[in-house]
Design a protein around this motif. Structure first.
Motif, PDB file in Angstrom:
ATOM      1  N   ALA A   1     -13.209  21.026 -57.925  1.00  0.00           N
ATOM      2  CA  ALA A   1     -13.718  19.711 -57.550  1.00  0.00           C
ATOM      3  C   ALA A   1     -14.765  19.839 -56.447  1.00  0.00           C
ATOM      4  O   ALA A   1     -15.807  19.171 -56.488  1.00  0.00           O
ATOM      5  N   GLY A   2     -14.508  20.724 -55.482  1.00  0.00           N
ATOM      6  CA  GLY A   2     -15.460  20.908 -54.388  1.00  0.00           C
ATOM      7  C   GLY A   2     -16.799  21.409 -54.889  1.00  0.00           C
ATOM      8  O   GLY A   2     -17.856  20.898 -54.505  1.00  0.00           O
ATOM      9  N   ALA A   3     -16.766  22.407 -55.781  1.00  0.00           N
ATOM     10  CA  ALA A   3     -18.016  22.946 -56.313  1.00  0.00           C
ATOM     11  C   ALA A   3     -18.768  21.873 -57.097  1.00  0.00           C
ATOM     12  O   ALA A   3     -19.986  21.717 -56.970  1.00  0.00           O
ATOM     13  N   ALA A   4     -18.011  21.122 -57.913  1.00  0.00           N
ATOM     14  CA  ALA A   4     -18.651  20.057 -58.690  1.00  0.00           C
ATOM     15  C   ALA A   4     -19.266  19.022 -57.757  1.00  0.00           C
ATOM     16  O   ALA A   4     -20.385  18.540 -57.989  1.00  0.00           O
ATOM     17  N   TYR A   5     -18.559  18.725 -56.691  1.00  0.00           N
ATOM     18  CA  TYR A   5     -19.056  17.718 -55.728  1.00  0.00           C
ATOM     19  C   TYR A   5     -20.385  18.172 -55.131  1.00  0.00           C
ATOM     20  O   TYR A   5     -21.353  17.420 -55.083  1.00  0.00           O
TER      21      TYR A   5
END
Lengths: 319, 432, 293
Positions: free
Chosen positions: A227-231
């Motif tokens: 999720a962090g990378a996608a964010y």
């Protein structure tokens, strides 16, 4: 149990289908908001796996989220990796970090586990500040549009496109949901729940409790890092605020609001909390007040969260 | 109430101008449906999204940013709005959080459908929000003093026309410091990006003046007690250069005073540490006789210029920088003027571009970039500014003041040239 | 500066840090120990105490000592009243369920923060110390009031210890802490004990705030740091062990002071946080807690 499979698939499929159809009817703002909600819901789902199903309350998940965030931001802007490579790398590093942290933190349990995760996360936050030369500390990193436009399998992908981003977020959410459902409905998931309900009994039954818990930490941390990378890649920004303690508390709140130990709960919780903050700051300066009141009302009247209450009253088969 | 609708006084909207505009629009677009649209477009307010730090760590600043913005918007409407149309400020809290800030920009662009967004102060919120503004093609005018805009890290749609950036500020101060206070400098600064800009650009600038930074003391942002860092200040230090942010700054000064007593190196500080803080607060006696950088001196001085008096009166601030309604409420005087001046830049750029609506955003960007000189006066009370369209950044005069019995008087005002540097970017080459 | 004065300063600062930690953690330790719930709003009770102290001190500008004494009475009363309302209206209704308490008190945290912001504003508010005395060493000066805080925290700790170990109320609390069901069986009104403990914890942290606000400032976001730190102190010390909390506060305070002498501050903070984590990894029950179950 057997018959539940179909309706569970139907329900979750319907939720995803509704989200897919939403982009054709919703306005621009709702679409942009839903994109963000879906990415953050992946974070909350990862959190829920550990907290809701396994019963381990972590106060340090921001460090996993930040791992993805910074691998993506530094990988693209400093090292010159492409977006697909960096995304996979972020997931891999997220898994490694959660394996290492899990291995250490699981020696503690209960409140001590909360503090250990909190401390590791705080150390990660300070490390981001300490390496300010590379991370630009609190100010953070902006990922340029030129990086976010790339060729992939012969197509040109432009992450600045709102429609593309929406569908990417939806696809990631679908995968995360699938992972959660698969785990929760498998014998493995039942062991996790058994650990939550009564750890010593699970041990007595011969389960290697620590290994199961470690598995939960790794899946949970990896989803958070994803999720962090996608964010970072979708919204073009990584900064230390997103690694601070507040961002560790967020998924806890979203999960509790939506219903801990329900697969759809974190999504519902993220969306509702997002809406509360958004609507409240539209008509009052005191938006924190609204959040505070919602939380207190929640524990007074819907202790099990939104979907937890639904399961208790109407749909006992809800996973 | 969040959405402030500030409408002009009746006489502000010149009926003849409206009719004339309508007539022209009507003849251009013969279809009857278009006439109604044109009428709506020419009299409907221009919406300006105001991203304000109402909660979170920036709230002390946000409170004053909002006050200045409200005052400036009311004044602009009194004067007939922008191109004859009133302006409407759509304010929304961003919690001083880059994640929430990005959402607010999205909300401005797609839900409120504002014409421009403006007013962000904290650098991390600017950095988190600017990519969203660029992508949604929303002109975004920040009032942050960070070097982020001028560095070229942001995008074609992000501007900082109302306030000088930190790199220019520190460069312009170095000659005076080395000439008047000393050449051996110890720097105490927050251990994050804002502090690094001070560290890097001031160190280079003081070296250029034949001085040197003898010790760097970065302080972690989580710190609330400072005495333990003071032994690191070397004995030969002539000047302590301090720039701190956040609510703990008073403690910092107080502890510095307790540590040194009356024997201490010269002190040069940044007003950022003391914005919204009364110089007469307990513990600040220690700063008596020390020097400060102020973008816009809080104290009006013996003979204030008429536009300074005008600005203070409109905003509701007395000659000492305190609220006229509550003398204990000290303003963030050296930053908040940026909101006032930025609104006037937006007005000037929109009028130069003949801005009618969303379709003219490209023209608005180009008109802003084409600006070069902002003249001192009621619209730019802090002083004259040079605007560099390539790096989207303004350069103004800086002031060095000296605190004496709780009031800081100007001892030196830098020239704009002292703060100029070689531009590192060119936004005008980016696609619109 | 040479080694000895440097060390002296580190020890002084460490002592003040330890006193600060012990003071803020005391109330949390009590609540945590007896009720086994985490009060996330503990930091906000501290902030409220500081705000009330500021408000009272500017009502009586005549002499700071007057405001200080007034605050010593007013702040614990006001904060205790808020705590009492919280306990009656929320915690009791949810049966002190540990998780629900965390959520409810997070909600309370936001609520109190927003109210403080709306009522008192966002500016940091300085409060004068009841007296100013600067101790002059040959190498540097030091605040006399800070050393007074160290002494005052020792007195406060002794008082709490005395109540806990020498009075009937302390006995009742210890029994309740030991086993809630047995306590009920012996006719102890557990509900009332819980109320009293929760209010006492809040009142103690309010007193801590009154003592500490002259060396900090009152600010509506000041609660998070003391919350985290008291949390750490209580866990490291061992759940429910007052003695453990005090020793942990001493250790962490001195450690922080000394580590920061040798490393760059941010790096020192990283090391200190990691140390706390590893202490718990090695000894999850803390130093003075009983091994888990």
């Amino acid at each position: 149990m057997k018959g539940d499979g179909a309706r569970i698939a139907l329900l979750h499929g319907a939720v995803l289908a509704l989200l897919f159809l939403a982009q054709f009817v919703a306005g621009d703002y709702v679409q942009l908001s839903l994109t963000r909600i879906m990415v953050l819901a992946i974070y909350a789902m990862g959190y829920n796996l550990l907290y809701g199903y396994t019963g381990l309350l972590s106060l340090g998940h921001a460090m996993f989220f930040a791992t993805g965030l910074y691998v993506a931001a530094i990988g693209t802007t400093r090292i010159g990796l492409g977006v697909p490579e960096v995304f996979l790398l972020a997931i891999a590093i997220g898994a490694l970090v959660s394996l290492a942290i899990g291995g250490l933190a699981l020696r503690a349990s209960g409140v001590a586990f909360m503090i250990v995760t909190l401390m590791f996360s705080q150390a990660a936050f300070l490390t981001i500040l300490y390496f300010g030369e590379y991370t630009r500390g609190d100010e953070g990193i902006v990922i340029a549009d030129s990086i976010r436009r790339f060729g992939f399998l012969g197509m040109t992908v432009d992450l600045a496109s709102a429609t593309l981003r929406y569908n990417l977020a939806l696809a990631l959410l679908a995968i995360a949901m699938g992972v959660c459902l698969a785990i929760v409905r498998s014998p493995l998931g039942h062991v996790l729940i058994a650990i939550r309900e009564n750890e010593s009994r699970a041990t007595m039954l011969g389960y290697d409790v620590t290994r199961y818990k470690l598995f939960a930490v790794v899946v949970s941390g990896t989803l958070s890092a994803t999720a962090g990378a996608a964010y970072a890649l979708m919204f073009a920004y990584a900064g230390s605020t997103l690694a601070s303690i507040q961002y560790s508390i967020h998924p806890l709140l979203w999960t509790l609001l939506g219903g801990a130990a329900t697969v759809l709960g974190p999504l519902a919780g993220t969306a509702v909390m997002y809406a509360v903050v958004d609507i409240a700051s539209g008509f009052t300066t005191a938006n924190l007040l609204a959040v505070g009141v919602v939380l207190i009302l929640l524990v007074l009247f819907f202790r099990k969260g939104l979907l937890g209450t639904v399961r208790q009253r109407w749909l006992p088969w809800l996973p | 109430m969040t959405d402030k609708l500030i409408l002009p006084k009746k006489k502000g909207l010149n009926r003849r101008t409206v009719l004339k505009t309508m007539g022209m629009a009507g003849s251009a677009m013969a279809a009857p449906g278009f006439v109604r649209y044109a009428q709506a477009a020419s009299s409907s307010p221009i919406k300006i999204g105001f991203q304000v730090h109402r909660t979170g760590i920036g709230a002390a600043y946000g409170h004053w940013y909002e006050r200045v913005t409200t005052a400036a918007a009311a004044l602009i409407n009194e004067q007939g709005g922008i191109g004859g149309r009133p302006i409407e400020i759509v304010a929304e809290d961003d919690g001083t959080d880059p994640g929430r800030g990005a959402q607010v920009v999205e909300k401005f662009a797609t839900q409120y459908q504002v014409d421009v967004a403006f007013g962000t102060l904290f650098s991390h919120v600017v950095m988190g929000s600017a990519p969203r503004a660029g992508e949604l093609k929303l002109p975004y005018y920040v009032v942050s003093e960070g070097y982020h805009v001028a560095s070229g890290k942001l995008n074609r749609y992000t501007f900082q026309p109302g306030i000088t950036d930190v790199k220019s500020q520190v460069i312009s101060l170095a000659p005076w410091i080395s000439k008047n206070l000393g050449k051996k400098v110890t720097m105490i600064y927050p251990d994050f990006a804002f502090g690094y800009d001070h560290r890097d650009y001031f160190s280079a600038a003081i070296k250029g003046q034949g001085g040197e930074v003898v010790q760097l003391i970065p302080i972690p942002p989580t710190e609330s007690s400072f005495t333990r860092y003071f032994p690191q200040i070397p004995a030969g230090t002539e000047v302590i250069y301090h720039v701190m942010v956040g609510p703990a700054v008073l403690t910092f000064v107080k502890e510095l005073g307790e540590y040194f007593g009356s024997q201490h190196p010269a002190l040069f500080g940044f007003i950022d540490s003391l914005e919204a803080v009364d110089f007469k607060s307990p513990g600040l006696e220690f700063l008596d006789g020390s020097y400060l950088w102020e973008a816009y001196p809080r104290f009006a001085g013996a003979s204030p210029k008429p536009h300074d008096t005008f600005y203070r009166q409109k905003v509701g601030v007395d000659a000492y920088g305190a609220s006229t309604s509550d003398p204990a409420d000290i303003s963030t005087f050296s930053h908040m003027f940026g909101c006032w001046e930025t609104l006037y830049v937006i007005k000037a750029a929109m009028e130069a571009a003949g801005y009618q609506g969303a379709a003219d955003k490209g023209k608005l960007i180009e008109a802003t970039e084409a600006m070069t000189k902002l003249a001192e006066g009621n619209e730019h009370p802090q002083g004259e500014k040079l605007f560099n369209g390539k790096i989207h950044q303004s350069f103004g005069h800086q002031n060095i003041t000296r605190i004496k019995s709780g009031v800081a008087d100007v001892v030196y005002r830098t020239s704009i040239e002292e703060g100029l540097y070689e531009p590192e970017a060119d936004y005008t080459k980016m696609a619109l | 500066m040479s080694f000895f004065p440097h060390l002296l300063l580190a020890v002084l600062e460490g002592a003040v840090a330890a006193a600060t930690l012990a003071l803020t953690a005391l109330g949390l330790s009590l609540v945590f120990g007896v009720m086994r719930v985490v009060n996330v709003a503990h930091g906000e009770f501290y902030m409220l105490g500081a705000m009330v102290a500021w408000w009272l001190s500017q009502l009586v500008p005549a002499h700071p000592l007057l405001g200080f004494l007034l605050a010593l009475i007013g702040a614990p009363l006001a904060v205790g009243a808020v705590a009492f309302a919280t306990e009656r209206l929320v915690l009791r209704r949810i049966g002190y369920d540990p998780e629900a308490t965390i959520v409810a008190t997070i909600g309370l945290m936001f609520l109190i923060q927003q109210l403080a912001l709306s009522v008192f504003g966002a500016d940091a508010k300085p409060v004068n110390a009841p007296f100013t005395y600067r101790i002059v060493f040959p190498w540097f000066g030091y605040s006399g009031y800070k050393l007074f805080v160290v002494a005052a925290s020792a007195v406060l700790l002794l008082c709490v210890w005395w109540v806990m170990s020498r009075t009937r109320f302390g006995l009742i609390m210890r029994v309740t802490q030991f086993d809630r069901e047995t306590a009920t069986a012996f006719g102890i009104p557990v509900g009332r004990v819980y109320s009293a403990v929760f209010v006492a914890g809040a009142a103690i942290v309010a007193i801590a705030a009154v003592l500490l606000v002259p060396i900090q400032q009152a600010h509506y976001l000041m609660g998070l740091d003391p919350l985290l730190m008291s949390f750490i102190v209580v866990i490291i010390g061992g759940l429910g062990s007052l003695k453990g909390s005090v020793i942990a506060a001493l250790a962490i305070g001195l450690l922080g002071g000394i580590v920061s002498v040798f490393f760059s501050p941010t790096f020192a903070a990283i090391i200190a946080t990691l140390l706390v984590a590893f202490i718990l990894v090695i000894r999850p029950q803390g130093f003075f807690g009983a091994p888990a179950r």
